[in-house]
Design a protein around this motif. Structure first.
Motif, PDB file in Angstrom:
ATOM      1  N   LEU A 107      23.979  41.263  55.521  1.00 27.46           N
ATOM      2  CA  LEU A 107      23.688  41.610  54.132  1.00 27.46           C
ATOM      3  C   LEU A 107      24.982  41.979  53.400  1.00 27.46           C
ATOM      4  CD1 LEU A 107      21.455  42.094  52.044  1.00 27.46           C
ATOM      5  CD2 LEU A 107      21.314  44.454  52.832  1.00 27.46           C
ATOM      6  N   LEU A 108      25.831  42.692  54.127  1.00 28.84           N
ATOM      7  CA  LEU A 108      27.125  43.091  53.568  1.00 28.84           C
ATOM      8  C   LEU A 108      27.960  41.849  53.229  1.00 28.84           C
ATOM      9  CD1 LEU A 108      28.584  46.075  53.650  1.00 28.84           C
ATOM     10  CD2 LEU A 108      30.033  44.876  55.253  1.00 28.84           C
ATOM     11  N   GLU A 109      27.980  40.910  54.194  1.00 31.86           N
ATOM     12  CA  GLU A 109      28.811  39.705  53.998  1.00 31.86           C
ATOM     13  C   GLU A 109      28.314  38.896  52.800  1.00 31.86           C
ATOM     14  OE1 GLU A 109      29.985  39.305  58.723  1.00 31.86           O
ATOM     15  OE2 GLU A 109      28.412  38.038  57.883  1.00 31.86           O
ATOM     16  N   SER A 110      26.981  38.724  52.713  1.00 29.73           N
ATOM     17  CA  SER A 110      26.476  37.888  51.610  1.00 29.73           C
ATOM     18  C   SER A 110      26.670  38.601  50.269  1.00 29.73           C
ATOM     19  CB  SER A 110      25.009  37.520  51.833  1.00 29.73           C
ATOM     20  OG  SER A 110      24.234  38.702  51.880  1.00 29.73           O
ATOM     21  N   THR A 111      26.503  39.930  50.244  1.00 23.12           N
ATOM     22  CA  THR A 111      26.649  40.646  48.965  1.00 23.12           C
ATOM     23  C   THR A 111      28.110  40.627  48.505  1.00 23.12           C
ATOM     24  OG1 THR A 111      24.856  42.083  49.679  1.00 23.12           O
ATOM     25  CG2 THR A 111      26.119  42.809  47.774  1.00 23.12           C
ATOM     26  N   ILE A 112      29.011  40.923  49.422  1.00 23.52           N
ATOM     27  CA  ILE A 112      30.432  40.945  49.029  1.00 23.52           C
ATOM     28  C   ILE A 112      30.880  39.529  48.664  1.00 23.52           C
ATOM     29  CG2 ILE A 112      32.779  41.385  49.878  1.00 23.52           C
ATOM     30  CD1 ILE A 112      31.596  43.834  51.335  1.00 23.52           C
ATOM     31  N   GLY A 113      30.314  38.538  49.329  1.00 21.18           N
ATOM     32  CA  GLY A 113      30.612  37.141  48.976  1.00 21.18           C
ATOM     33  C   GLY A 113      30.211  36.856  47.525  1.00 21.18           C
ATOM     34  N   ARG A 114      29.088  37.424  47.101  1.00 26.08           N
ATOM     35  CA  ARG A 114      28.641  37.192  45.718  1.00 26.08           C
ATOM     36  C   ARG A 114      29.558  37.892  44.712  1.00 26.08           C
ATOM     37  NH1 ARG A 114      23.938  39.298  44.250  1.00 26.08           N
ATOM     38  NH2 ARG A 114      23.448  40.413  46.156  1.00 26.08           N
ATOM     39  N   VAL A 115      29.990  39.097  45.068  1.00 16.14           N
ATOM     40  CA  VAL A 115      30.921  39.824  44.166  1.00 16.14           C
ATOM     41  C   VAL A 115      32.202  39.000  44.011  1.00 16.14           C
ATOM     42  CG1 VAL A 115      32.245  41.953  43.810  1.00 16.14           C
ATOM     43  CG2 VAL A 115      30.029  42.064  44.942  1.00 16.14           C
ATOM     44  N   ARG A 116      32.685  38.533  45.129  1.00 13.50           N
ATOM     45  CA  ARG A 116      33.934  37.763  45.124  1.00 13.50           C
ATOM     46  C   ARG A 116      33.770  36.484  44.292  1.00 13.50           C
ATOM     47  NH1 ARG A 116      36.349  35.055  50.590  1.00 13.50           N
ATOM     48  NH2 ARG A 116      36.932  33.163  49.481  1.00 13.50           N
ATOM     49  N   ALA A 117      32.623  35.807  44.481  1.00 15.66           N
ATOM     50  CA  ALA A 117      32.387  34.566  43.734  1.00 15.66           C
ATOM     51  C   ALA A 117      32.363  34.845  42.238  1.00 15.66           C
ATOM     52  CB  ALA A 117      31.069  33.935  44.183  1.00 15.66           C
ATOM     53  N   ARG A 118      31.756  35.960  41.850  1.00 12.60           N
ATOM     54  CA  ARG A 118      31.668  36.317  40.432  1.00 12.60           C
ATOM     55  C   ARG A 118      33.080  36.487  39.841  1.00 12.60           C
ATOM     56  NH1 ARG A 118      28.045  39.376  37.122  1.00 12.60           N
ATOM     57  NH2 ARG A 118      26.361  38.478  38.330  1.00 12.60           N
ATOM     58  N   VAL A 119      33.925  37.175  40.591  1.00 14.28           N
ATOM     59  CA  VAL A 119      35.280  37.433  40.083  1.00 14.28           C
ATOM     60  C   VAL A 119      36.089  36.125  40.086  1.00 14.28           C
ATOM     61  CG1 VAL A 119      37.426  38.703  40.527  1.00 14.28           C
ATOM     62  CG2 VAL A 119      35.221  39.857  40.739  1.00 14.28           C
ATOM     63  N   GLU A 120      35.952  35.358  41.154  1.00 12.16           N
ATOM     64  CA  GLU A 120      36.713  34.093  41.219  1.00 12.16           C
ATOM     65  C   GLU A 120      36.324  33.173  40.061  1.00 12.16           C
ATOM     66  OE1 GLU A 120      37.628  33.669  46.001  1.00 12.16           O
ATOM     67  OE2 GLU A 120      35.806  32.778  45.188  1.00 12.16           O
ATOM     68  N   SER A 121      35.039  33.098  39.768  1.00 12.42           N
ATOM     69  CA  SER A 121      34.642  32.170  38.700  1.00 12.42           C
ATOM     70  C   SER A 121      35.145  32.677  37.348  1.00 12.42           C
ATOM     71  CB  SER A 121      33.130  31.933  38.716  1.00 12.42           C
ATOM     72  OG  SER A 121      32.480  32.959  38.031  1.00 12.42           O
ATOM     73  N   SER A 122      35.132  34.004  37.135  1.00 16.99           N
ATOM     74  CA  SER A 122      35.621  34.540  35.849  1.00 16.99           C
ATOM     75  C   SER A 122      37.114  34.269  35.686  1.00 16.99           C
ATOM     76  CB  SER A 122      35.402  36.043  35.764  1.00 16.99           C
ATOM     77  OG  SER A 122      34.059  36.330  35.902  1.00 16.99           O
ATOM     78  N   ILE A 123      37.833  34.424  36.782  1.00 15.26           N
ATOM     79  CA  ILE A 123      39.295  34.228  36.666  1.00 15.26           C
ATOM     80  C   ILE A 123      39.606  32.740  36.485  1.00 15.26           C
ATOM     81  CG2 ILE A 123      41.487  34.450  37.927  1.00 15.26           C
ATOM     82  CD1 ILE A 123      40.903  37.274  38.207  1.00 15.26           C
ATOM     83  N   THR A 124      38.831  31.896  37.107  1.00 19.74           N
ATOM     84  CA  THR A 124      39.045  30.453  36.928  1.00 19.74           C
ATOM     85  C   THR A 124      38.802  30.083  35.462  1.00 19.74           C
ATOM     86  OG1 THR A 124      38.271  30.119  39.167  1.00 19.74           O
ATOM     87  CG2 THR A 124      38.347  28.159  37.762  1.00 19.74           C
ATOM     88  N   GLN A 125      37.724  30.631  34.912  1.00 20.49           N
ATOM     89  CA  GLN A 125      37.404  30.353  33.503  1.00 20.49           C
ATOM     90  C   GLN A 125      38.518  30.879  32.585  1.00 20.49           C
ATOM     91  OE1 GLN A 125      33.837  32.328  32.264  1.00 20.49           O
ATOM     92  NE2 GLN A 125      33.857  31.397  30.228  1.00 20.49           N
ATOM     93  N   ALA A 126      38.973  32.104  32.876  1.00 22.06           N
ATOM     94  CA  ALA A 126      40.020  32.693  32.026  1.00 22.06           C
ATOM     95  C   ALA A 126      41.317  31.889  32.135  1.00 22.06           C
ATOM     96  CB  ALA A 126      40.256  34.146  32.440  1.00 22.06           C
ATOM     97  N   SER A 127      41.618  31.378  33.322  1.00 26.23           N
ATOM     98  CA  SER A 127      42.837  30.570  33.488  1.00 26.23           C
ATOM     99  C   SER A 127      42.725  29.304  32.652  1.00 26.23           C
ATOM    100  CB  SER A 127      43.033  30.172  34.959  1.00 26.23           C
ATOM    101  OG  SER A 127      43.067  31.318  35.765  1.00 26.23           O
TER     102      SER A 127
END
Ligand SMILES: CC(C)(COP(=O)(O)OP(=O)(O)OC[C@H]1O[C@@H](n2cnc3c(N)ncnc32)[C@H](O)[C@@H]1OP(=O)(O)O)[C@@H](O)C(=O)NCCC(=O)NCCS
Length: 437
Positions: A107-127
């Motif tokens: 559960l920890l792995e999947s939740t932290i994976g989602r947090v990371r994905a959220r940040v990665e996608s925002s930074i990709t968009q901002a770039s």
């Protein structure tokens, strides 16, 4: 219209500043921050808020494009709490720290994976918005170890930082990449550990010898904090025990810790690019500089002393008089901004006069006035003066508390007595300069 020299765009009482004025104030910091390493802690609450995350992502991309080396550590607390609730699970805590059980790791792995994905996608968009290639990487630079069994309590898969791969991290940053670090970290045996992100941000900052550790913290906790405080004076601040403990534990390895309110994503840029910032700076290195004045300091000196002259606290000096007396002045600066000054003028071979001691009101009551006075006394001693004189209309108590004694104007050395302005009726104080053995 505000005088440009005294203009502060971050001060709400200033008239609305123009774009050029913002840029002018920010410009000294652009060069100053380039190539500096900054560890940023983003709490999960800011990641959950789409608008805040978008704004932060843009700012991170901007900082990276300006040449700052950015390590972003992600909090996941709120996300994990929600995931646990939805799964009908509850955390075990000990001393405010979560205990991560082995059966909860997926559960920890999947939740932290989602947090990371959220940040990665925002930074990709901002770039993409900045027309820059994506430059965010995450990796296994942090090695975990178990927190262990403390007072009989086994923290299981809750870990702490054992070491970091400093070479790899430094090379990644030097290649212009932003580094993303999540709470999910592995031990050398490959076991997964959940590390408290705030602890991780401190440990990485320390091990990386980062120039700045920038932490978004609950706004309510920061409301009554000063703009700047020495690390050694932390105990008197209403900070959480965890934060106090981390600052003490890593004190020697930290240069500057910036605390910013978690409801103000803009605080990141304001803290970096405006003179007075938007948060609280905890400084453990020498935050300000004390040095002899030079010609470039004249505008800053005028800005500092003019309001005091207007209030009748200091004697008026024209820019020309200031220029002539410049070699008598010492100045104190923060980030290339003058915040204090004092002058030492020779009266005769044995006597000198201290004048024009001033500290910017935003920086008073931190011992800076005393530091300036100490410096000028050292100068007076080095130059062989026996007595330090002083004329003041408003501040004699302060000087008396610093070893000066009130005396009669008639006691002034002859050459200074002739210039005494009876109308101004200043109090006259004197202090012997003791020779240090
Ligand atoms: C006087 C001055 C330089 C002190 O600067 P500072 O950096 O605040 O000084 P410090 O932090 O070392 O000292 C602060 C203490 O002095 C006290 N203090 C400040 N001004 C004072 C005054 N006029 N009379 C008595 N005490 C005073 C503060 O209340 C504070 O007390 P605390 O430590 O008990 O809280 C600053 O207040 C200033 O610029 N004043 C205007 C200019 C001036 O008067 N210059 C002297 C004439 S040359």
């Amino acid at each position: 219209m505000a005088d440009e020299k005294s203009f502060d765009p971050m001060n709400a009482s200033s008239p609305s500043p123009s774009f050029s004025e913002y840029l002018r104030q920010a410009s000294p910091y652009l060069a100053q921050h380039r190539d500096k390493t900054l560890v940023l802690y983003l709490p999960s609450s800011m990641i959950s808020d789409a608008a805040m995350l978008q704004s932060l992502a843009r700012d991170c991309v901007l900082l990276n494009s300006l040449g700052l080396k950015l390590v972003i550590t992600l909090g996941a607390g709120d996300w994990l709490d929600q995931a646990y609730r939805e799964a009908g699970l509850s955390w075990q805590h000990h001393h405010n720290t979560r205990i991560t059980q082995a059966e909860h790791l997926p559960l920890l792995e999947s939740t932290i994976g989602r947090v990371r994905a959220r940040v990665e996608s925002s930074i990709t968009q901002a770039s993409a918005e900045h027309h820059l290639p994506g430059a965010l990487v995450s990796g296994n630079w942090v090695v975990a170890k178990p927190k262990g069994v403390i007072n009989g309590m086994d923290f299981q898969h809750t870990g702490t930082v054992r070491k970091i791969n400093r070479t790899a991290l430094t090379q990644t940053l030097a290649a212009g990449q932003m580094v993303l670090i999540t709470p999910l970290t592995y031990s050398l045996s490959g076991e997964a550990f959940n590390i408290n992100t705030l602890e991780q941000a401190f440990a990485i900052s320390d091990l990386l010898n980062a120039d700045k550790l920038m932490l978004f913290q609950p706004a309510a906790e920061l409301a009554s904090l000063p703009k700047a405080v020495k690390g050694s004076e932390l105990d008197r601040l209403p900070l959480s025990a965890r934060l106090q403990g981390l600052i003490h534990a890593h004190g020697q390895g930290l240069k500057r810790v910036h605390l910013m309110a978690d409801n103000q994503p803009d605080a990141l840029l304001q803290e970096l690019f405006s003179r007075d910032g938007a948060g609280t700076l905890i400084y453990t290195d020498r935050y300000h500089q004390l040095r002899p004045a030079q010609a470039e300091d004249i505008p800053g000196l005028m800005r500092l002393i003019q309001p005091l002259e207007a209030a009748g606290i200091l004697v008026s000096r024209s820019p020309e008089q200031l220029e002539q007396a410049l070699s008598d002045f010492w100045v104190m600066e923060i980030d290339q901004h003058l915040i204090g000054c004092a002058a030492l003028n020779a009266i005769d071979g044995d006597h000198a006069e201290l004048s024009c001691l001033a500290v910017d009101p935003a920086y008073r009551d931190q011992g800076l006035g005393q530091e300036l006075l100490d410096q000028l006394e050292t100068q007076a001693r080095t130059q062989g003066f026996q007595q330090l004189w002083l004329l003041t209309t408003h501040t004699h108590h302060w000087f008396e508390e610093h070893g000066f004694r009130l005396t009669d104007p008639q006691a002034l050395p002859a050459s200074r007595k002739n210039l005494y302005n009876a109308q101004r009726n200043s109090k006259v104080l004197v202090k012997p300069i003791e020779t240090r053995i």
